[in-house]
Scaffold this motif. Structure first.
Motif, PDB file in Angstrom:
ATOM      1  N   UNK A  28      17.240  14.345  -4.450  1.00 23.12           N
ATOM      2  CA  UNK A  28      18.383  14.175  -3.564  1.00 23.12           C
ATOM      3  C   UNK A  28      19.595  13.763  -4.383  1.00 23.12           C
ATOM      4  N   UNK A  29      20.754  14.259  -3.954  1.00 24.85           N
ATOM      5  CA  UNK A  29      22.002  14.010  -4.666  1.00 24.85           C
ATOM      6  C   UNK A  29      23.009  13.427  -3.687  1.00 24.85           C
ATOM      7  N   UNK A  30      23.666  12.361  -4.117  1.00 26.52           N
ATOM      8  CA  UNK A  30      24.761  11.786  -3.347  1.00 26.52           C
ATOM      9  C   UNK A  30      26.036  12.006  -4.137  1.00 26.52           C
ATOM     10  N   UNK A  31      26.999  12.669  -3.514  1.00 28.44           N
ATOM     11  CA  UNK A  31      28.269  12.960  -4.177  1.00 28.44           C
ATOM     12  C   UNK A  31      29.173  11.738  -4.152  1.00 28.44           C
ATOM     13  N   UNK A  32      30.055  11.661  -5.152  1.00 31.61           N
ATOM     14  CA  UNK A  32      31.101  10.654  -5.136  1.00 31.61           C
ATOM     15  C   UNK A  32      32.004  10.993  -3.952  1.00 31.61           C
ATOM     16  N   UNK A  33      32.290  10.031  -3.075  1.00 30.93           N
ATOM     17  CA  UNK A  33      33.032  10.346  -1.850  1.00 30.93           C
ATOM     18  C   UNK A  33      34.372  11.040  -2.080  1.00 30.93           C
ATOM     19  N   UNK A  34      35.103  10.685  -3.115  1.00 27.61           N
ATOM     20  CA  UNK A  34      36.418  11.286  -3.325  1.00 27.61           C
ATOM     21  C   UNK A  34      36.368  12.565  -4.133  1.00 27.61           C
ATOM     22  N   UNK A  76       8.916  14.611 -15.609  1.00 31.71           N
ATOM     23  CA  UNK A  76       8.711  16.058 -15.721  1.00 31.71           C
ATOM     24  C   UNK A  76       9.607  16.851 -14.761  1.00 31.71           C
ATOM     25  N   UNK A  77      10.885  16.483 -14.732  1.00 39.25           N
ATOM     26  CA  UNK A  77      11.860  17.204 -13.923  1.00 39.25           C
ATOM     27  C   UNK A  77      12.636  18.113 -14.862  1.00 39.25           C
ATOM     28  N   UNK A  78      12.618  19.405 -14.592  1.00 38.33           N
ATOM     29  CA  UNK A  78      13.294  20.348 -15.480  1.00 38.33           C
ATOM     30  C   UNK A  78      14.797  20.373 -15.195  1.00 38.33           C
ATOM     31  N   UNK A  84       0.839  -1.207   0.000  1.00 35.41           N
ATOM     32  CA  UNK A  84       0.000   0.000   0.000  1.00 35.41           C
ATOM     33  C   UNK A  84       0.868   1.249   0.000  1.00 35.41           C
ATOM     34  N   UNK A  85       1.975   1.214   0.726  1.00 36.10           N
ATOM     35  CA  UNK A  85       2.887   2.353   0.752  1.00 36.10           C
ATOM     36  C   UNK A  85       3.459   2.624  -0.638  1.00 36.10           C
ATOM     37  N   UNK A  86       3.887   1.565  -1.334  1.00 33.35           N
ATOM     38  CA  UNK A  86       4.431   1.740  -2.685  1.00 33.35           C
ATOM     39  C   UNK A  86       3.385   2.279  -3.646  1.00 33.35           C
ATOM     40  N   UNK A  87       2.153   1.807  -3.516  1.00 32.64           N
ATOM     41  CA  UNK A  87       1.082   2.245  -4.416  1.00 32.64           C
ATOM     42  C   UNK A  87       0.659   3.683  -4.115  1.00 32.64           C
ATOM     43  N   UNK A  88       0.443   3.997  -2.854  1.00 31.34           N
ATOM     44  CA  UNK A  88      -0.101   5.298  -2.480  1.00 31.34           C
ATOM     45  C   UNK A  88       0.953   6.390  -2.366  1.00 31.34           C
ATOM     46  N   UNK A  89       2.159   6.046  -1.913  1.00 30.95           N
ATOM     47  CA  UNK A  89       3.187   7.069  -1.733  1.00 30.95           C
ATOM     48  C   UNK A  89       4.250   7.030  -2.818  1.00 30.95           C
ATOM     49  N   UNK A  90       4.420   5.891  -3.477  1.00 31.50           N
ATOM     50  CA  UNK A  90       5.405   5.780  -4.542  1.00 31.50           C
ATOM     51  C   UNK A  90       6.783   5.438  -4.012  1.00 31.50           C
ATOM     52  N   UNK A  91       7.736   5.336  -4.929  1.00 31.43           N
ATOM     53  CA  UNK A  91       9.113   5.007  -4.596  1.00 31.43           C
ATOM     54  C   UNK A  91      10.040   5.996  -5.289  1.00 31.43           C
ATOM     55  N   UNK A  92      11.258   6.049  -4.795  1.00 26.45           N
ATOM     56  CA  UNK A  92      12.264   6.921  -5.405  1.00 26.45           C
ATOM     57  C   UNK A  92      12.623   6.401  -6.796  1.00 26.45           C
ATOM     58  N   UNK A  93      12.964   7.345  -7.684  1.00 26.60           N
ATOM     59  CA  UNK A  93      13.353   7.013  -9.058  1.00 26.60           C
ATOM     60  C   UNK A  93      14.773   7.522  -9.275  1.00 26.60           C
ATOM     61  N   UNK A 108      18.384  11.032  -7.100  1.00 24.01           N
ATOM     62  CA  UNK A 108      17.065  10.419  -7.035  1.00 24.01           C
ATOM     63  C   UNK A 108      15.963  11.465  -7.010  1.00 24.01           C
ATOM     64  N   UNK A 109      14.860  11.144  -7.664  1.00 27.38           N
ATOM     65  CA  UNK A 109      13.612  11.864  -7.482  1.00 27.38           C
ATOM     66  C   UNK A 109      12.859  11.067  -6.427  1.00 27.38           C
ATOM     67  N   UNK A 110      12.743  11.631  -5.236  1.00 23.63           N
ATOM     68  CA  UNK A 110      12.125  10.926  -4.120  1.00 23.63           C
ATOM     69  C   UNK A 110      10.608  10.856  -4.307  1.00 23.63           C
ATOM     70  N   UNK A 111       9.975   9.982  -3.559  1.00 25.48           N
ATOM     71  CA  UNK A 111       8.531   9.795  -3.649  1.00 25.48           C
ATOM     72  C   UNK A 111       7.766  11.080  -3.343  1.00 25.48           C
ATOM     73  N   UNK A 112       8.362  11.962  -2.538  1.00 20.07           N
ATOM     74  CA  UNK A 112       7.688  13.211  -2.190  1.00 20.07           C
ATOM     75  C   UNK A 112       7.976  14.339  -3.180  1.00 20.07           C
TER      76      UNK A 112
END
Length: 159
Positions: free
Chosen positions: A148-154, A116-118, A90-99, A140-144
């Motif tokens: 969010x961006x994760x940098x390469x550690x180095x 539709x992300x500019x 139900x959470x996946x259907x109603x709230x979605x998942x990150x892409x 990632x495009x989060x469900x909300x």
């Protein structure tokens, strides 16, 4: 003011049906509808509320009728929260998942367009994490609707 024109059960049913239908329509419209609002998104939300109001209360203009519909909306919202908390499907259907929008410095343009992300939103997210696209480990495009961006550690800034 206090005399109701509709039966209490009709008001309850109207409020619940409108909530469920609008929830489904919002989910079908994509993550960006519920994420950061542009002025156009805000206008749509305002117009939706204006259009949905009469379908919830019908000809009833009483104080009690409006309060009953408000209580129903809050109750159905609490039930949806309860269901999504306890049932993963139900959470996946109603709230979605990150892409995944990008990985290892490569932006997946087809995915960006499908959701539709500019480019401006991508650039804003990059600035917020103080990095360039070639420094991105994953984006990632989060469900909300947030990005969010994760940098390469180095990765280090070359400024």
């Amino acid at each position: 003011m206090f005399e109701m024109d509709l039966d209490v059960w009709e008001l309850i049913a109207r409020g619940a049906v409108v909530y469920v239908v609008l929830l489904l329509l919002m989910r079908m419209s994509g993550k960006r509808t519920v994420g950061q609002f542009t002025p156009f998104d805000l206008l749509v939300v305002m117009l939706l509320s204006e259009a949905a109001g009469p379908s919830m209360v019908g000809k009833d203009q009483s104080l009690w009728g409006g309060l009953i519909v408000c209580a129903v909306l809050l109750l159905v919202n609490a039930l949806v929260a309860l269901v999504t908390t306890h049932f993963g499907a139900a959470e996946r259907i109603l709230e979605g998942e990150a892409v995944l929008l990008g990985r290892d410095g490569v932006l997946f343009d087809a995915v960006r367009k499908r959701h539709r992300v500019s480019r401006n939103e991508i650039n804003t997210a990059l600035r917020a994490c103080d990095c360039e696209m070639d420094q991105v480990q994953s984006m990632f495009l989060e469900a909300d609707g947030q990005i969010t961006v994760q940098k390469i550690p180095s990765a280090r800034s070359e400024r």
